[in-house]
Design an enzyme around this catalytic site. Structure first.
Site, PDB file in Angstrom:
ATOM      1  N   LYS A 168       0.802  -1.225   0.000  1.00  0.00           N
ATOM      2  CA  LYS A 168       0.000   0.000   0.000  1.00  0.00           C
ATOM      3  C   LYS A 168       0.835   1.276   0.000  1.00  0.00           C
ATOM      4  CE  LYS A 168      -3.480  -2.669   2.416  1.00  0.00           C
ATOM      5  NZ  LYS A 168      -4.103  -2.992   3.699  1.00  0.00           N
ATOM      6  N   ASP A 244      -9.664  -4.672  -0.466  1.00  0.00           N
ATOM      7  CA  ASP A 244      -8.984  -3.703   0.387  1.00  0.00           C
ATOM      8  C   ASP A 244      -8.658  -2.486  -0.477  1.00  0.00           C
ATOM      9  OD1 ASP A 244      -7.245  -2.223   1.963  1.00  0.00           O
ATOM     10  OD2 ASP A 244      -6.279  -3.987   2.829  1.00  0.00           O
ATOM     11  N   HIS A 340     -18.786  16.850 -16.847  1.00  0.00           N
ATOM     12  CA  HIS A 340     -18.822  16.894 -15.389  1.00  0.00           C
ATOM     13  C   HIS A 340     -19.778  17.974 -14.867  1.00  0.00           C
ATOM     14  CE1 HIS A 340     -15.374  14.199 -15.503  1.00  0.00           C
ATOM     15  NE2 HIS A 340     -15.452  14.089 -14.196  1.00  0.00           N
TER      16      HIS A 340
END
Length: 345
Positions: A168, A244, A340
């Protein structure tokens, strides 16, 4: 003060697709779930999915798979650390037996080492079946660490996880040695589909990939990474499938490669060397997660590892669809901002 209790935080989710796949890892049309607060991600990825259906499908190639944990021990000096590594390396079969004793599915693939001063870092790399393998390999690493200290009592304990894993965090080592599934997704888009569905040309896409992803990423200091937004699709897919989510840090270290074909079409690929995910294990007990996995055919009776490989292949296809659509939008001035503003304002 609120009581400490587990509660569910709702994340808006939609099924996107179908995405058409071809090849041994994933075959046929698959709907994919995306959980995200960024609502334009759904129609954008869906546009890429439409391109996949009109272009003969996305082919998935699994290059490698493994999970790693690195232990650290301390020797008297560097020479002693080197001798300790040589003794460990010479007993690879014994280390493999230690790893296998900790799990039905853990299997030692390779050992790697780094020595810094009197510190010896041993990176333990294992196959882990259908699990992403964090806990499985950490358990195996603890057993190996205990064996090392028993076999060589002159060594001292430093850490069960020494960052040579690496977990990570952005790094070069995982892309070089492998951590998770190394997956390549690729598609060849005919000229008419490129024009009609993406409103772009192969020349524009190739130039954007060079100028934005590679040169722009280089001046920004990106590490083993040249893409527009892999992390967006990864996070949305990870949340929907019980992964995760912190693993998108190394998971998003991937590259886009595209080329103009001789007939006016576009070859487009996404390479994800560190796709850490599984179809069983922590995070999979949630009913909605289990339903998503079943719907994608990732809870079938298969040989260990096959469901996780299918899941990773689908994930790579989702990344390609979202990446393709966003990059095409950025070849057209004004399209990205307009979309957007229309959807999120």
């Amino acid at each position: 003060m609120r009581a400490k209790s587990t509660f569910i935080t709702p994340v808006p989710s939609q099924w996107v697709g179908p995405i058409l796949f071809k090849g041994d890892v994933v075959e046929g049309e698959v709907m994919a779930p995306l959980a995200t607060y960024e609502s334009p991600l759904w129609p954008s990825t869906a546009r890429g999915a439409g391109v996949s259906r009109h272009s003969g499908g996305i082919e998935i190639t699994l290059i490698d798979e493994r999970m790693s944990r690195s232990v650290v021990v301390k020797a008297r000096n560097a020479a002693a650390a080197h001798r300790a590594w040589q003794r460990i390396e010479a007993q690879f079969d014994t280390v493999a037996e230690v790893v296998a004793s900790t799990s039905r599915f853990a299997r030692l693939l390779k050992l790697n080492r780094q020595i810094v001063g009197n510190l010896l870092y041993v990176r333990i790399e294992c196959a882990t079946g259908d699990a992403s393998g964090h806990n499985m390999v950490t358990k195996a690493a603890e057993a190996v660490l205990n064996w090392i200290l028993l076999d060589q009592p002159e060594l001292g304990y430093s850490s069960i996880s020494g960052n040579f894993c690496t977990d990570k965090k952005t790094s070069a080592v995982n892309g070089l040695l492998g951590r998770g599934k190394y997956v390549v997704a690729e598609v060849e888009i005919p000229a008419k589909i490129l024009r009609r569905m993406l409103r772009t040309t192969p020349e524009k896409m190739v130039a954007l990939n060079l100028e934005k992803n590679f040169i722009g990423g280089n001046i920004a200091g990106s590490l083993r990474s040249a893409n527009a937004h892999f992390a967006n699709m990864l996070l949305a897919f990870f949340l929907a499938t019980g992964q995760d989510a912190a693993n998108i840090i190394e998971g998003s270290q991937g590259m886009v490669h595209c080329e103009a074909t001789g007939d006016g079409g576009l070859y487009f690929s996404c390479t994800l060397p560190n796709l850490i995910m599984g179809s069983v294990g922590a995070g999979k007990g949630n009913d909605m997660v289990e339903d998503c996995l079943r719907e994608m055919g990732c809870k079938e009776e298969r040989a260990p590892g096959e469901n996780a490989r299918r899941l990773a292949g689908i994930c790579a296809g989702v990344v390609l669809c979202g990446e393709l659509s966003l990059m095409a939008a950025q070849t057209n001035p004004g399209e990205l901002v307009r979309t957007h503003m229309d959807m999120e304002r």
